[in-house]
Design a protein around this motif. Sequence first.
Motif, PDB file in Angstrom:
ATOM      1  N   MET A   1       0.844  -1.198   0.000  1.00 39.71           N
ATOM      2  CA  MET A   1       0.000   0.000   0.000  1.00 39.71           C
ATOM      3  C   MET A   1       0.882   1.251   0.000  1.00 39.71           C
ATOM      4  SD  MET A   1      -2.658   1.368   2.920  1.00 39.71           S
ATOM      5  CE  MET A   1      -3.953   0.209   2.507  1.00 39.71           C
ATOM      6  N   LEU A   2       0.482   2.240  -0.796  1.00 40.94           N
ATOM      7  CA  LEU A   2       1.200   3.510  -0.836  1.00 40.94           C
ATOM      8  C   LEU A   2       0.518   4.528   0.086  1.00 40.94           C
ATOM      9  CD1 LEU A   2       1.958   3.930  -4.651  1.00 40.94           C
ATOM     10  CD2 LEU A   2       3.401   2.940  -2.874  1.00 40.94           C
ATOM     11  N   ILE A   3       1.328   5.256   0.839  1.00 37.14           N
ATOM     12  CA  ILE A   3       0.810   6.352   1.647  1.00 37.14           C
ATOM     13  C   ILE A   3       1.674   7.584   1.422  1.00 37.14           C
ATOM     14  CG2 ILE A   3      -0.081   4.777   3.412  1.00 37.14           C
ATOM     15  CD1 ILE A   3       2.204   5.641   5.207  1.00 37.14           C
ATOM     16  N   CYS A   4       1.125   8.734   1.708  1.00 35.70           N
ATOM     17  CA  CYS A   4       1.855   9.994   1.573  1.00 35.70           C
ATOM     18  C   CYS A   4       1.671  10.813   2.834  1.00 35.70           C
ATOM     19  CB  CYS A   4       1.358  10.777   0.352  1.00 35.70           C
ATOM     20  SG  CYS A   4       2.044  12.461   0.229  1.00 35.70           S
ATOM     21  N   LEU A   5       2.780  11.278   3.399  1.00 39.19           N
ATOM     22  CA  LEU A   5       2.753  12.208   4.521  1.00 39.19           C
ATOM     23  C   LEU A   5       3.110  13.579   3.959  1.00 39.19           C
ATOM     24  CD1 LEU A   5       3.222   9.369   5.782  1.00 39.19           C
ATOM     25  CD2 LEU A   5       4.505  10.491   7.592  1.00 39.19           C
ATOM     26  N   THR A   6       2.190  14.515   4.000  1.00 38.35           N
ATOM     27  CA  THR A   6       2.433  15.815   3.393  1.00 38.35           C
ATOM     28  C   THR A   6       2.256  16.961   4.371  1.00 38.35           C
ATOM     29  OG1 THR A   6       1.670  17.384   1.686  1.00 38.35           O
ATOM     30  CG2 THR A   6       0.052  15.792   2.500  1.00 38.35           C
ATOM     31  N   ALA A   7       3.263  17.825   4.394  1.00 35.33           N
ATOM     32  CA  ALA A   7       3.185  19.102   5.108  1.00 35.33           C
ATOM     33  C   ALA A   7       3.497  20.168   4.072  1.00 35.33           C
ATOM     34  CB  ALA A   7       4.194  19.153   6.254  1.00 35.33           C
ATOM     35  N   ASN A   8       2.579  21.090   3.858  1.00 34.43           N
ATOM     36  CA  ASN A   8       2.775  22.066   2.799  1.00 34.43           C
ATOM     37  C   ASN A   8       2.315  23.442   3.247  1.00 34.43           C
ATOM     38  OD1 ASN A   8      -0.200  22.203   2.094  1.00 34.43           O
ATOM     39  ND2 ASN A   8       0.213  20.035   1.675  1.00 34.43           N
ATOM     40  N   PHE A  50       6.781  19.634   2.038  1.00 30.81           N
ATOM     41  CA  PHE A  50       7.616  18.491   2.390  1.00 30.81           C
ATOM     42  C   PHE A  50       6.715  17.270   2.364  1.00 30.81           C
ATOM     43  CE2 PHE A  50       9.077  15.288   5.321  1.00 30.81           C
ATOM     44  CZ  PHE A  50      10.413  15.159   4.986  1.00 30.81           C
ATOM     45  N   GLU A  51       7.088  16.268   1.549  1.00 36.40           N
ATOM     46  CA  GLU A  51       6.241  15.097   1.410  1.00 36.40           C
ATOM     47  C   GLU A  51       7.077  13.831   1.398  1.00 36.40           C
ATOM     48  OE1 GLU A  51       2.499  17.115  -0.949  1.00 36.40           O
ATOM     49  OE2 GLU A  51       3.849  15.813  -2.089  1.00 36.40           O
ATOM     50  N   SER A  89       0.750  18.858  11.824  1.00 35.98           N
ATOM     51  CA  SER A  89       0.888  19.538  10.537  1.00 35.98           C
ATOM     52  C   SER A  89       0.861  18.576   9.356  1.00 35.98           C
ATOM     53  CB  SER A  89       2.196  20.340  10.504  1.00 35.98           C
ATOM     54  OG  SER A  89       2.215  21.321  11.515  1.00 35.98           O
ATOM     55  N   LEU A  90       0.950  17.288   9.630  1.00 39.24           N
ATOM     56  CA  LEU A  90       0.982  16.303   8.552  1.00 39.24           C
ATOM     57  C   LEU A  90      -0.429  15.857   8.165  1.00 39.24           C
ATOM     58  CD1 LEU A  90       3.891  13.894   9.581  1.00 39.24           C
ATOM     59  CD2 LEU A  90       3.849  15.405   7.596  1.00 39.24           C
ATOM     60  N   THR A  91      -0.647  15.771   6.872  1.00 39.85           N
ATOM     61  CA  THR A  91      -1.847  15.129   6.353  1.00 39.85           C
ATOM     62  C   THR A  91      -1.423  13.781   5.794  1.00 39.85           C
ATOM     63  OG1 THR A  91      -2.906  17.227   5.798  1.00 39.85           O
ATOM     64  CG2 THR A  91      -3.707  15.260   4.666  1.00 39.85           C
ATOM     65  N   VAL A  92      -2.136  12.718   6.159  1.00 38.48           N
ATOM     66  CA  VAL A  92      -1.786  11.372   5.708  1.00 38.48           C
ATOM     67  C   VAL A  92      -2.790  10.929   4.649  1.00 38.48           C
ATOM     68  CG1 VAL A  92      -1.421   8.974   6.384  1.00 38.48           C
ATOM     69  CG2 VAL A  92      -0.805  10.816   7.964  1.00 38.48           C
ATOM     70  N   ASP A  96      -5.573   5.108  -3.260  1.00 34.29           N
ATOM     71  CA  ASP A  96      -5.750   5.823  -4.528  1.00 34.29           C
ATOM     72  C   ASP A  96      -5.554   7.322  -4.404  1.00 34.29           C
ATOM     73  OD1 ASP A  96      -6.284   3.446  -5.820  1.00 34.29           O
ATOM     74  OD2 ASP A  96      -8.458   3.625  -5.609  1.00 34.29           O
ATOM     75  N   THR A  97      -5.817   7.894  -3.236  1.00 36.69           N
ATOM     76  CA  THR A  97      -5.678   9.343  -3.077  1.00 36.69           C
ATOM     77  C   THR A  97      -4.229   9.793  -3.205  1.00 36.69           C
ATOM     78  OG1 THR A  97      -5.559   9.116  -0.671  1.00 36.69           O
ATOM     79  CG2 THR A  97      -7.731   9.535  -1.624  1.00 36.69           C
ATOM     80  N   VAL A  98      -3.274   8.862  -3.007  1.00 39.46           N
ATOM     81  CA  VAL A  98      -1.861   9.210  -3.144  1.00 39.46           C
ATOM     82  C   VAL A  98      -1.554   9.592  -4.587  1.00 39.46           C
ATOM     83  CG1 VAL A  98       0.507   8.351  -2.951  1.00 39.46           C
ATOM     84  CG2 VAL A  98      -1.182   7.762  -1.200  1.00 39.46           C
ATOM     85  N   ALA A  99      -2.049   8.793  -5.532  1.00 32.83           N
ATOM     86  CA  ALA A  99      -1.834   9.103  -6.948  1.00 32.83           C
ATOM     87  C   ALA A  99      -2.523  10.407  -7.323  1.00 32.83           C
ATOM     88  CB  ALA A  99      -2.346   7.962  -7.825  1.00 32.83           C
TER      89      ALA A  99
END
Length: 464
Positions: A1-8, A50-51, A89-92, A96-99
Amino acid sequence: MLICLTANHRNASFDLLEKLSVGTADVAKRLVAESDFVQGAVVLATCNRFEAYLDIDEPLTAGVSLAVEQAAEEFGGAAGTDVGELRDSLTVLCGDTVADHLFSVSSGLESVVVGEDEIAGQVKRALSTARIEGTTSSDLERLFQRAAHTSRGVKTKTGLGGAGRSLARLALDLAESRVTEWARTRVLLVGTGQYARVTLSNLRDRGVTDIRVYSPSGRAVAFAAKQELEPVAAEGYLEAVATADVVITCSTAETVVLDAGHLAAAAALPGALERRLVIDLGLPRNVDPSVSGLHGTELLDLETISLHAPLDELNAESDARALVDQAAAEYRAGKAEAAVTPAVVSLRAHLFDLLDAEIERSRGRAGAFGGSPTATLSGAEAAAQTERALRHLVGVILHSPSVRARELARDGRADEVFAAVETLFGLGSEAAQRSALQTALESSLAESSDAGPIDLDDYRRAGA
């Protein structure tokens, strides 16, 4: 599974983004080497985001939660920031939402300046770094390559491609009210990287000709020769600051290159100007924020620039957004289709195993393929024809189910395919993952996809 941790720039302060951009370079490698869950990692750090894109070898919620917690602690510790602040501050993003997110990011639709030119290159460099560090994975490779393809499509097929949008252009737009006449403005450019080239292009578009360049890393001479500028040596830095109307910093140095001490010393030099505008495009910061308190100095930094971005820059063209959405949908459909491949491969393996067993049994029976074990040449030819016909028949039988399985997968009904194969043939996940057969069977599937119906008369003449 792919996940993304994003702080922007939408959910984190620039101070936090600055810290994350400085101390986290080795975290991805450490995560992949030491984590029980993280199989791959690609880190994207830009001036406004930063992701961390992670490939998690665990579909369960508990595994994802543990991986996110471990990543937050590692990144927070490396950056020297409070882990609790980082978590807030991180959104996880998962699945499919990662793509959807990366395609939008790489196309510039999530930037401070929508459609900015630099982001596609930054995404490409993030993947290249992961390759060098050995932290990428096959799923991450496919994701980032598809993102690059999507961003190229947005650039060439939509209005964003010709806009030349960037933070540098936006910064100079905001500086218009402070600059009386660009053609007579003296500019000192600090930095020689990608942002320096973009900034230089934007300055020349405005008619600026008096431009000098200084590099904290000593690259000014080579950059100046290539760009036809005047280089500034280290010993001439303060004098260049003193005589510049506008100082633009865009260096990759991890320490400030301009502070209150520099400006005070420059102001004391003969011929120093009384007023100057300082534009800081660096992340981490190139300019100490305290310079804004000095008499005659005005500071325009990334945080200020993002707050003053005009509304028309913050709305992407609808055709660009539609193109990104279409690419993300196609990516999801492709993943769903690929998900049923093991089931199809398993079914093919099962039927061909049965066929091989039957052919071998028949060969052992005297006269089954043209007579006794000492069969004539014509009998051997008949046997070969019969074997080919049987194999062809299996290919024809499998063609329609294979096509239908992929159609169902693209419609989100992959579970039905797995259930049908397991129910009808008793083939579970173990049989579906027979990696030794997969390459050969996929090749066989390609060969049989165009197979036509068998002529039964030919089949009977072959000796059946």
